[in-house]
Design an enzyme around this catalytic site. Structure first.
Site, PDB file in Angstrom:
ATOM      1  N   GLU A 262     -13.779   2.312 -29.407  1.00 51.73           N
ATOM      2  CA  GLU A 262     -13.850   1.217 -28.452  1.00 51.73           C
ATOM      3  C   GLU A 262     -14.785   0.128 -28.984  1.00 51.73           C
ATOM      4  O   GLU A 262     -15.814   0.428 -29.588  1.00 51.73           O
ATOM      5  CB  GLU A 262     -14.373   1.724 -27.109  1.00 51.73           C
ATOM      6  CG  GLU A 262     -13.344   2.512 -26.311  1.00 51.73           C
ATOM      7  CD  GLU A 262     -12.188   1.653 -25.851  1.00 51.73           C
ATOM      8  OE1 GLU A 262     -12.396   0.633 -25.169  1.00 51.73           O
ATOM      9  OE2 GLU A 262     -11.035   1.998 -26.180  1.00 51.73           O
ATOM     10  N   HIS A 282      -9.656  -4.534 -26.425  1.00 52.09           N
ATOM     11  CA  HIS A 282      -9.047  -3.608 -25.465  1.00 52.09           C
ATOM     12  C   HIS A 282      -9.008  -4.225 -24.067  1.00 52.09           C
ATOM     13  O   HIS A 282      -9.607  -3.709 -23.121  1.00 52.09           O
ATOM     14  CB  HIS A 282      -9.795  -2.269 -25.448  1.00 52.09           C
ATOM     15  CG  HIS A 282      -8.967  -1.148 -24.885  1.00 52.09           C
ATOM     16  ND1 HIS A 282      -9.414   0.143 -24.805  1.00 52.09           N
ATOM     17  CD2 HIS A 282      -7.700  -1.128 -24.371  1.00 52.09           C
ATOM     18  CE1 HIS A 282      -8.492   0.919 -24.270  1.00 52.09           C
ATOM     19  NE2 HIS A 282      -7.433   0.156 -23.996  1.00 52.09           N
TER      20      HIS A 282
END
Length: 316
Positions: A262, A282
């Protein structure tokens, strides 16, 4: 019961209160925290919880195993590969997800990336700000392109619908299901699909079968000058192999919303240094509409489980 939400659902306080007040009125306790990926902090916050609510933060087995009262993990996300499902299953903990909340959001960002790459939007924006012209940056239309879809679940199917509305031909990889070809979508082996596609777009979960699917070998078969979009999961793509294909010109452009980890990313990540590449941290799932729909699904999951039934079941 003690309900612990370990990360924000990104909705207003008033909307959250609409969901939590009936729970508290019924005698349950509800605690909400801002996200912290440190397992020790997570354990301290949820060690007495009966129910956990998380979104896409990692939930390790060590955390799950430190919660002896835990009975239900309510995942406010579509994918669940960030949760140690083996630990949950071993402890007899039910798990549900929020499948479907972001179908339109992800599909729309996918189309946005396709159009932005075809029309050179980042480059012409920069040119205009610099007082320059479009010289050398005439784009292409989406209409008439062949779009290859890897993963034709709800999101991939929605992407196909939108692409066909633009006048595209849609084909798909036949390796994830037994779906048969229709008038709208032709299912093909991976290398054949890659060779025919002007645009390849990924919408599959991470499994043993999909991990590293887009690699040096499969990229060797991609149509010269194709575009690749990944709004699925980062580990489906070998980032270095894709970077090499972009740097060589084999792949003409890429839109990447997900990575092996992430964001924030290591500044040395190979896809941050490739030509004609749009990178986003994201965000495909993140719209006001999808966040509200996600909360609705999450609290419906909770209500159903408390009534002795389970919906959106992952483990149960």
């Amino acid at each position: 019961m003690k309900i612990v939400m370990l990360e924000s659902l990104a909705i207003s306080g008033d909307l959250l209160a609409n969901y939590t007040k009936p729970l508290e009125k019924a005698g349950h306790t509800f605690e909400a925290y801002e996200r912290d990926d440190d397992p020790d902090t997570q354990i301290e916050r949820c060690k007495d919880a009966d129910i956990l609510i998380i979104a896409n933060m990692p939930l390790k087995g060590s955390v799950i195993e430190s919660c002896p009262n835990l009975k239900f993990i309510n995942v406010a996300f579509t994918g669940v590969d960030h949760v140690d499902l083996a630990a949950a299953e071993k402890m007899g903990i039910a798990v549900s997800n929020a499948s479907g909340y972001s179908n339109d959001s992800v599909a729309e960002l996918t189309i946005c990336m396709m159009l932005s790459l075809l029309r050179n939007v980042p480059q012409v924006d920069a040119r205009c700000r610099e007082g320059k012209t479009k010289d050398g940056l005439v784009g292409n239309e989406l209409k008439g392109k062949t779009v290859g879809i890897i993963g034709t679940g709800a999101i991939g199917s929605r992407v196909g619908e939108l692409c066909r509305a633009f006048g595209c031909r849609t084909i798909a990889y036949n390796g994830f299901s037994n779906k048969e070809s229709t008038k709208d979508v032709a299912y093909l082996p991976l290398n054949e699909m890659m060779a025919q596609s002007d645009i390849v777009t990924l919408h599959c979960p991470v499994t043993e079968k999909s991990k590293g699917l887009i690699n040096k070998e499969s990229l060797a078969h991609i149509k010269e000058g194709a575009i690749l979009i990944n709004a699925a999961r980062g580990p489906v793509v070998d980032s270095q192999a894709l970077a090499d294909a972009l740097n060589s010109g084999k792949v003409a452009g890429a839109g990447i919303d997900v990575f092996e980890t992430e964001p924030p990313l290591d500044p040395a990540h190979p896809l941050l240094h490739t030509p004609n590449t749009i990178v986003t941290p994201h965000v495909a799932f993140a719209t006001e509409e999808s966040m509200e729909k996600r909360a609705e699904i999450v609290f419906a999951n909770l209500d159903a489980w408390m009534q002795g039934r389970q919906i959106n079941k992952v483990i149960g």
